[in-house]
Design an enzyme around this catalytic site. Structure first.
Site, PDB file in Angstrom:
ATOM      1  N   ASP A  91     -13.078 -50.419  13.665  1.00 61.17           N
ATOM      2  CA  ASP A  91     -14.094 -51.317  13.114  1.00 61.17           C
ATOM      3  C   ASP A  91     -14.029 -51.249  11.600  1.00 61.17           C
ATOM      4  O   ASP A  91     -14.071 -50.159  11.013  1.00 61.17           O
ATOM      5  CB  ASP A  91     -15.510 -50.883  13.553  1.00 61.17           C
ATOM      6  CG  ASP A  91     -15.834 -51.303  14.975  1.00 61.17           C
ATOM      7  OD1 ASP A  91     -15.177 -52.242  15.481  1.00 61.17           O
ATOM      8  OD2 ASP A  91     -16.740 -50.698  15.580  1.00 61.17           O
ATOM      9  N   ASP A 101     -13.525 -45.101  18.872  1.00 59.34           N
ATOM     10  CA  ASP A 101     -12.902 -45.966  17.866  1.00 59.34           C
ATOM     11  C   ASP A 101     -12.936 -45.236  16.532  1.00 59.34           C
ATOM     12  O   ASP A 101     -13.395 -44.085  16.454  1.00 59.34           O
ATOM     13  CB  ASP A 101     -13.651 -47.307  17.775  1.00 59.34           C
ATOM     14  CG  ASP A 101     -15.056 -47.159  17.185  1.00 59.34           C
ATOM     15  OD1 ASP A 101     -15.484 -46.024  16.902  1.00 59.34           O
ATOM     16  OD2 ASP A 101     -15.718 -48.199  17.005  1.00 59.34           O
ATOM     17  N   ASP A 149     -14.369 -45.993  12.607  1.00 64.96           N
ATOM     18  CA  ASP A 149     -15.213 -46.915  11.849  1.00 64.96           C
ATOM     19  C   ASP A 149     -15.026 -46.711  10.344  1.00 64.96           C
ATOM     20  O   ASP A 149     -15.057 -45.571   9.866  1.00 64.96           O
ATOM     21  CB  ASP A 149     -16.690 -46.662  12.178  1.00 64.96           C
ATOM     22  CG  ASP A 149     -16.982 -46.724  13.666  1.00 64.96           C
ATOM     23  OD1 ASP A 149     -17.052 -47.841  14.197  1.00 64.96           O
ATOM     24  OD2 ASP A 149     -17.114 -45.648  14.291  1.00 64.96           O
TER      25      ASP A 149
HETATM   26  P1  8DG Z   1     -17.795 -43.186  19.044  1.00 59.77           P
HETATM   27  O1  8DG Z   1     -17.121 -44.328  18.350  1.00 59.77           O
HETATM   28  O2  8DG Z   1     -17.144 -41.886  18.794  1.00 59.77           O
HETATM   29  O3  8DG Z   1     -17.990 -43.456  20.494  1.00 59.77           O
HETATM   30  O4  8DG Z   1     -19.278 -43.028  18.447  1.00 59.77           O
HETATM   31  P2  8DG Z   1     -19.909 -43.767  17.208  1.00 59.77           P
HETATM   32  O5  8DG Z   1     -18.920 -43.884  16.098  1.00 59.77           O
HETATM   33  O6  8DG Z   1     -21.186 -43.093  16.918  1.00 59.77           O
HETATM   34  O7  8DG Z   1     -20.278 -45.190  17.818  1.00 59.77           O
HETATM   35  P3  8DG Z   1     -19.892 -46.672  17.355  1.00 59.77           P
HETATM   36  O8  8DG Z   1     -20.133 -47.559  18.539  1.00 59.77           O
HETATM   37  O9  8DG Z   1     -18.542 -46.749  16.767  1.00 59.77           O
HETATM   38  O10 8DG Z   1     -21.004 -47.075  16.291  1.00 59.77           O
HETATM   39  C1  8DG Z   1     -21.081 -46.473  15.007  1.00 59.77           C
HETATM   40  C2  8DG Z   1     -22.323 -46.936  14.300  1.00 59.77           C
HETATM   41  O11 8DG Z   1     -22.240 -48.302  13.931  1.00 59.77           O
HETATM   42  C3  8DG Z   1     -23.560 -46.869  15.208  1.00 59.77           C
HETATM   43  O12 8DG Z   1     -24.283 -45.709  14.943  1.00 59.77           O
HETATM   44  C4  8DG Z   1     -24.397 -48.026  14.823  1.00 59.77           C
HETATM   45  C5  8DG Z   1     -23.550 -48.832  13.871  1.00 59.77           C
HETATM   46  N1  8DG Z   1     -23.616 -50.247  14.187  1.00 59.77           N
HETATM   47  C6  8DG Z   1     -24.336 -51.128  13.438  1.00 59.77           C
HETATM   48  N2  8DG Z   1     -24.262 -52.369  13.955  1.00 59.77           N
HETATM   49  C7  8DG Z   1     -23.502 -52.289  15.050  1.00 59.77           C
HETATM   50  C8  8DG Z   1     -23.088 -53.242  15.996  1.00 59.77           C
HETATM   51  O13 8DG Z   1     -23.406 -54.417  15.913  1.00 59.77           O
HETATM   52  N3  8DG Z   1     -22.292 -52.771  16.999  1.00 59.77           N
HETATM   53  C9  8DG Z   1     -21.937 -51.457  17.060  1.00 59.77           C
HETATM   54  N4  8DG Z   1     -21.154 -51.071  18.068  1.00 59.77           N
HETATM   55  N5  8DG Z   1     -22.319 -50.555  16.176  1.00 59.77           N
HETATM   56  C10 8DG Z   1     -23.102 -50.942  15.179  1.00 59.77           C
HETATM   57  O14 8DG Z   1     -24.937 -50.788  12.438  1.00 59.77           O
HETATM   58 MN    MN Z   2     -17.198 -45.071  16.344  1.00 52.18          MN
HETATM   59 MN    MN Z   3     -17.553 -48.685  16.127  1.00 46.85          MN
END
Ligand code: 8DG
Ligand code: MN
Ligand code: MN
Length: 387
Positions: free
Chosen positions: A311, A205, A207
């Site tokens: 996100d 995703d 962020d």
């Molecule tokens: P990706 O998307 O490339 O797979 O990896 P990422 O960007 O490291 O993972 P992510 O699932 O998008 O999460 C990014 C950060 O957001 C993660 O290190 C922790 C933070 N985070 C929070 N709260 C929450 C929550 O409630 N759900 C998720 N999914 N992430 C959260 O601080």
């Molecule tokens: Mn992510």
């Molecule tokens: Mn995310």
């Protein structure tokens, strides 16, 4: 071992991931990919403890600054449990691990991966479905289960959402988000967080963390952003949750809870094929309407857009450094930092605040560097947080 000349460990490595610099992708990708499968398998079984043990081993190997070539080089390294060591030894000796191969081809792992790959489906739901014999999307669709709105979107855009988001696409989404945020609140700041901030070349995703330098100006901002994105036809799905975070006298809310309480939006964007960052920027400067019209060409079969998970998180400026640290990840890095805080410093760290339990007060910070300093940790830049 007594009498042996004292052999210095091949690598010096600290035991908490937040004490180490962990670049992407690391020098031991064969080993880390294998351990990641075992971690994921444990997580999909609901065995968090086992999952964490494999994640820690994986994180340690990812941080090493050269390729491990023999088991002797592992001596003296922290975080490697017996099980991980066996798997690593297998991989070093045979190039494959039978346990990892069996896991990857097991019906349970495959079904659970497929089902949790649906946006809106967590481990619990997937497990329930799997016990009922559901192993494919087709079986799910004929099962008669009623799906919530998120899951319906997850099915509808399944293929797109399981195709990694590229750096280019993330940049294009950045331009879209910046354009919208600045049009609804000039002066607001948009920061790319998550894996892309850590320098990853692809992700599941994109962020974003959004704030405004004047405290309070960010209130209600998420709704204006969503409304504007919707009016431009850029959203395929969104679910917004309100902020309920308040500092408490006892400190940092519930520090063990990893759920944040920021205004946030889980969404699915409609990204047009021709929206390279430059094109999108140019198009928005000239005529925001044109972007909207192009985004609406939803011709089926070779449609000119794709779905991308995004996100959006809005933070007050007073919590921004904590939010940025928390939303940059990686998940293991965050977890380890909180563990370090509690165990080594008697502090509770969250994405909102840092509370010192001995002094019984919150410690303020306006940058990530200050948070590391409060915790007595050497600063690790975002690109080093890929544990
Ligand atoms: P990706 O998307 O490339 O797979 O990896 P990422 O960007 O490291 O993972 P992510 O699932 O998008 O999460 C990014 C950060 O957001 C993660 O290190 C922790 C933070 N985070 C929070 N709260 C929450 C929550 O409630 N759900 C998720 N999914 N992430 C959260 O601080
Ligand atoms: Mn992510
Ligand atoms: Mn995310």
């Amino acid at each position: 071992q007594q009498g042996d000349p004292v052999e210095a460990p091949a690598f010096l490595a600290a035991s908490y991931a937040c004490q180490r610099n962990t670049p992407q992708p690391g020098h031991n990708t064969l080993l880390t990919a294998a351990l990641s499968v075992l971690a994921e398998s444990a997580e999909l079984n609901g065995d968090e403890g086992r999952g964490l043990a494999f994640r820690r081993s994986e994180g340690l190997l990812r941080s090493l600054d050269r390729r491990v070539q023999g088991p002797a080089e592992l001596r003296g390294l922290p975080c490697l449990g017996d099980h991980s060591q066996r798997v690593i030894q297998d991989l070093l000796e045979n190039g494959v691990s039978s346990e990892v191969e069996e896991t990857k081809s097991s019906p349970r792992y495959r079904a659970m991966k497929l089902l949790t790959g649906i946006f809106g489906v967590g481990v619990k739901t997937a497990k329930r479905w799997f016990t009922e014999g559901i192993c494919s999307l087709a079986q799910l669709e004929t099962s008669g289960h009623s799906l919530n709105a998120a899951q319906q979107a997850g099915i509808k855009y399944y293929t797109d959402l399981n195709q990694p988001v590229s750096r280019e696409e993330a940049d294009a989404v950045s331009v879209m988000v910046e354009g919208v945020v600045h049009s609804v609140l000039p002066g607001a700041r948009v920061t790319l967080a998550g894996g892309f901030r850590r320098g990853k070349m692809s992700g599941h995703d994109v962020d974003f963390l959004i704030t405004h330098p004047d405290e309070g100006k960010e209130e209600g901002l998420i709704h204006k952003i969503i409304a504007c994105l919707e009016s431009r036809g850029l959203l395929l799905y969104q679910q917004t949750t309100r902020n309920t975070y308040r500092e408490s006298a006892k400190g940092a809310g519930r520090p063990s809870s990893s759920m944040d309480r920021f205004d946030r939006c889980f969404s699915i964007f409609k990204l047009t094929n021709d929206s390279s960052p430059e094109d999108t920027r140019r198009a928005q400067q000239q005529d925001p309407e044109r972007v909207r019209v192009e985004a609406d060409q939803t011709g089926s079969g070779g449609r000119p857009w794709r779905a991308v998970r995004v996100d959006l998180v809005v933070s007050p400026i007073s919590q921004f450094a904590f939010a940025l640290l928390g939303w940059t990840g990686s998940k293991l890095f965050e977890r380890e930092m909180r563990r370090w805080a509690v165990r080594e410093r008697s502090m509770s760290l969250s994405s909102h605040a840092l509370y010192d339990r001995n002094q019984e007060r919150y410690l303020r910070a306006s940058s990530e560097e200050e948070i590391f300093a409060h915790l007595g940790l050497e600063y690790v830049s975002p690109t080093g947080r890929n544990a």
